[in-house]
Design a protein around this motif. Structure first.
Motif, PDB file in Angstrom:
ATOM      1  N   LEU A   7       0.818  -1.208   0.000  1.00  0.00           N
ATOM      2  CA  LEU A   7       0.000   0.000   0.000  1.00  0.00           C
ATOM      3  C   LEU A   7       0.852   1.256   0.000  1.00  0.00           C
ATOM      4  CD1 LEU A   7      -2.815  -1.093   2.478  1.00  0.00           C
ATOM      5  CD2 LEU A   7      -3.009  -0.791  -0.001  1.00  0.00           C
ATOM      6  N   ARG A   8       2.008   1.221   0.655  1.00  0.00           N
ATOM      7  CA  ARG A   8       2.908   2.381   0.641  1.00  0.00           C
ATOM      8  C   ARG A   8       3.299   2.734  -0.789  1.00  0.00           C
ATOM      9  NH1 ARG A   8       8.481   1.910   3.857  1.00  0.00           N
ATOM     10  NH2 ARG A   8       9.021   0.664   2.008  1.00  0.00           N
ATOM     11  N   ALA A   9       3.615   1.710  -1.591  1.00  0.00           N
ATOM     12  CA  ALA A   9       3.973   1.943  -2.992  1.00  0.00           C
ATOM     13  C   ALA A   9       2.753   2.373  -3.806  1.00  0.00           C
ATOM     14  CB  ALA A   9       4.587   0.677  -3.586  1.00  0.00           C
ATOM     15  N   GLU A  10       1.614   1.745  -3.549  1.00  0.00           N
ATOM     16  CA  GLU A  10       0.404   2.021  -4.318  1.00  0.00           C
ATOM     17  C   GLU A  10      -0.107   3.436  -4.112  1.00  0.00           C
ATOM     18  OE1 GLU A  10      -4.181   0.284  -4.414  1.00  0.00           O
ATOM     19  OE2 GLU A  10      -2.527  -1.057  -3.853  1.00  0.00           O
ATOM     20  N   TYR A  11       0.021   3.962  -2.884  1.00  0.00           N
ATOM     21  CA  TYR A  11      -0.514   5.288  -2.561  1.00  0.00           C
ATOM     22  C   TYR A  11       0.576   6.346  -2.433  1.00  0.00           C
ATOM     23  CZ  TYR A  11      -5.110   3.242  -1.737  1.00  0.00           C
ATOM     24  OH  TYR A  11      -6.319   2.615  -1.893  1.00  0.00           O
ATOM     25  N   ALA A  12       1.754   6.074  -2.978  1.00  0.00           N
ATOM     26  CA  ALA A  12       2.900   6.969  -2.789  1.00  0.00           C
ATOM     27  C   ALA A  12       2.629   8.382  -3.273  1.00  0.00           C
ATOM     28  CB  ALA A  12       4.123   6.393  -3.493  1.00  0.00           C
TER      29      ALA A  12
ATOM     30  N   MET B 158      -0.105  10.004  -3.052  1.00  0.00           N
ATOM     31  CA  MET B 158      -1.192  10.638  -2.305  1.00  0.00           C
ATOM     32  C   MET B 158      -0.911  10.791  -0.816  1.00  0.00           C
ATOM     33  SD  MET B 158      -4.395   8.719  -4.154  1.00  0.00           S
ATOM     34  CE  MET B 158      -3.506   7.209  -4.529  1.00  0.00           C
ATOM     35  N   VAL B 159      -0.165   9.836  -0.242  1.00  0.00           N
ATOM     36  CA  VAL B 159       0.076   9.880   1.201  1.00  0.00           C
ATOM     37  C   VAL B 159       1.443   9.267   1.495  1.00  0.00           C
ATOM     38  CG1 VAL B 159      -1.075   7.661   1.617  1.00  0.00           C
ATOM     39  CG2 VAL B 159      -0.907   9.323   3.478  1.00  0.00           C
ATOM     40  N   ASP B 160       2.142   9.860   2.444  1.00  0.00           N
ATOM     41  CA  ASP B 160       3.425   9.329   2.908  1.00  0.00           C
ATOM     42  C   ASP B 160       3.114   8.349   4.039  1.00  0.00           C
ATOM     43  OD1 ASP B 160       5.918   8.797   3.895  1.00  0.00           O
ATOM     44  OD2 ASP B 160       6.394  10.845   4.487  1.00  0.00           O
ATOM     45  N   LEU B 161       3.226   7.059   3.747  1.00  0.00           N
ATOM     46  CA  LEU B 161       2.882   6.017   4.719  1.00  0.00           C
ATOM     47  C   LEU B 161       4.154   5.480   5.359  1.00  0.00           C
ATOM     48  CD1 LEU B 161       0.810   4.119   6.033  1.00  0.00           C
ATOM     49  CD2 LEU B 161       1.017   2.628   4.022  1.00  0.00           C
ATOM     50  N   GLN B 162       4.332   5.772   6.646  1.00  0.00           N
ATOM     51  CA  GLN B 162       5.454   5.215   7.417  1.00  0.00           C
ATOM     52  C   GLN B 162       4.992   3.936   8.092  1.00  0.00           C
ATOM     53  OE1 GLN B 162       6.813   8.128  10.220  1.00  0.00           O
ATOM     54  NE2 GLN B 162       8.013   9.235   8.708  1.00  0.00           N
ATOM     55  N   ILE B 163       5.845   2.920   8.046  1.00  0.00           N
ATOM     56  CA  ILE B 163       5.494   1.613   8.596  1.00  0.00           C
ATOM     57  C   ILE B 163       6.323   1.340   9.842  1.00  0.00           C
ATOM     58  CG2 ILE B 163       5.410  -0.866   8.132  1.00  0.00           C
ATOM     59  CD1 ILE B 163       5.223  -0.134   5.131  1.00  0.00           C
ATOM     60  N   VAL B 164       5.640   1.081  10.950  1.00  0.00           N
ATOM     61  CA  VAL B 164       6.293   0.765  12.223  1.00  0.00           C
ATOM     62  C   VAL B 164       6.173  -0.740  12.467  1.00  0.00           C
ATOM     63  CG1 VAL B 164       6.367   1.215  14.700  1.00  0.00           C
ATOM     64  CG2 VAL B 164       5.602   3.008  13.126  1.00  0.00           C
ATOM     65  N   ALA B 165       7.294  -1.422  12.601  1.00  0.00           N
ATOM     66  CA  ALA B 165       7.276  -2.845  12.976  1.00  0.00           C
ATOM     67  C   ALA B 165       6.950  -2.914  14.466  1.00  0.00           C
ATOM     68  CB  ALA B 165       8.623  -3.482  12.675  1.00  0.00           C
ATOM     69  N   PHE B 166       5.732  -3.348  14.791  1.00  0.00           N
ATOM     70  CA  PHE B 166       5.191  -3.163  16.141  1.00  0.00           C
ATOM     71  C   PHE B 166       5.008  -4.489  16.876  1.00  0.00           C
ATOM     72  CE2 PHE B 166       1.306  -2.519  18.840  1.00  0.00           C
ATOM     73  CZ  PHE B 166       1.947  -1.767  19.810  1.00  0.00           C
ATOM     74  N   PRO B 167       5.738  -4.712  17.981  1.00  0.00           N
ATOM     75  CA  PRO B 167       5.640  -5.960  18.750  1.00  0.00           C
ATOM     76  C   PRO B 167       4.512  -5.924  19.784  1.00  0.00           C
ATOM     77  CG  PRO B 167       7.388  -4.618  19.667  1.00  0.00           C
ATOM     78  CD  PRO B 167       6.823  -3.844  18.508  1.00  0.00           C
ATOM     79  N   GLN B 168       3.284  -5.974  19.312  1.00  0.00           N
ATOM     80  CA  GLN B 168       2.104  -5.867  20.178  1.00  0.00           C
ATOM     81  C   GLN B 168       2.118  -6.881  21.318  1.00  0.00           C
ATOM     82  OE1 GLN B 168      -1.412  -4.035  19.982  1.00  0.00           O
ATOM     83  NE2 GLN B 168      -0.771  -4.701  22.009  1.00  0.00           N
ATOM     84  N   GLU B 169       2.596  -8.101  21.058  1.00  0.00           N
ATOM     85  CA  GLU B 169       2.531  -9.167  22.060  1.00  0.00           C
ATOM     86  C   GLU B 169       3.735  -9.183  22.992  1.00  0.00           C
ATOM     87  OE1 GLU B 169      -0.240 -10.773  22.123  1.00  0.00           O
ATOM     88  OE2 GLU B 169      -0.984  -9.994  20.216  1.00  0.00           O
TER      89      GLU B 169
END
Length: 255
Positions: free
Chosen positions: A135-140, A142-153
């Motif tokens: 999605l980051r590439a697809e919407y580049a 229109m929106v700057d999408l930063q991805i956080v690798a998130f250890p929820q557990e």
């Protein structure tokens, strides 16, 4: 000739209307441009012109889950329980569809930057990161999408998560995340902080940590802001570490 002029716009709550001249993707002038022409001219008719909105905390992989299974009692605990049950059955197609709906709503409402926190753990693996990379590439445009690798557990209580965080960063995640309260002991919570900040320093990326989950400042797991600040300074990461879920600050003395 500039690319775009926004005519008769209301800027920064002023009474008078202004023209906004945009060229090369940047605002070049704000004022009276009545004598200028542009490739495109939009009459704002007195509407307010704002900078793009920034959404710093969004769980796109878990968005809209109420449409899949509703929260049984409407509480936060209920939402967490339902999410935990549904996460093991996530598919790329499911996460992609829900995340795309939220992204499109955000863009249509003026959001230009989003920091999203997909879960990275042995339950979800890298599924959320992989979907958001697409999605980051697809919407580049229109929106700057930063991805956080998130250890929820958690990290220590969920063996294998540290390796998955490293794999997520190698795959293209922009930020390493933390969920500092979600460990079995206070010492493990501190170790969680250290592991996340070590990864940030080693991989040259920012860190974004969910640092508490309640307004009960008597629980030491929810009072780690000073410890995190000290560990940030020790690694020279000042200005590159963000804390979210800071609700416990409301339960502490003002100082």
């Amino acid at each position: 000739m500039p690319q775009l002029i926004l005519r008769q716009a209301r800027v920064e709550d002023t009474r008078s209307l202004s023209d906004v001249v945009i060229d090369g993707g940047r605002v070049r002038a704000v004022g009276d441009a009545s004598g200028q022409d542009a490739d495109e001219v939009i009459d704002c008719a007195g509407r307010v012109v704002l900078p793009g909105f920034v959404e710093p905390h969004l769980h796109l992989d878990k968005a809209l889950l109420d449409g899949v299974r509703s929260n049984p009692d409407g509480t936060l605990a209920g939402a967490i329980a339902v999410t935990g049950e549904l996460k093991s059955a996530f598919t790329h197609e499911d996460v992609l569809a829900r995340a795309r709906r939220v992204l499109e709503a955000a863009v249509l409402n003026g959001t230009t930057v989003i920091r999203a926190h997909p879960d990275v753990d042995p339950i979800a693996g890298l599924l959320g990161v992989e979907v958001l990379l697409r999605l980051r590439a697809e919407y580049a445009g229109m929106v700057d999408l930063q991805i956080v690798a998130f250890p929820q557990e958690g990290i220590l209580r969920s063996p294998g998560t540290e390796k998955l965080l490293i794999a997520a960063l190698a795959a293209g995640a922009d930020v390493v995340g933390g969920c500092t309260y979600n460990e079995a002991t206070l010492d493990d919570c501190r170790r969680h902080v250290e592991l996340v900040l070590d990864l940030a320093a080693q991989h040259g990326v920012p860190a974004d940590l969910h640092a508490d989950f309640a307004d009960d400042a008597s629980d030491p797991r929810y009072a780690l802001a000073e410890f995190i600040a000290g560990q940030t300074a020790r690694r020279g990461l000042g200005g590159r570490v963000a804390l979210g879920h800071m609700t416990s600050l409301g339960g502490r003395e003002p100082a």
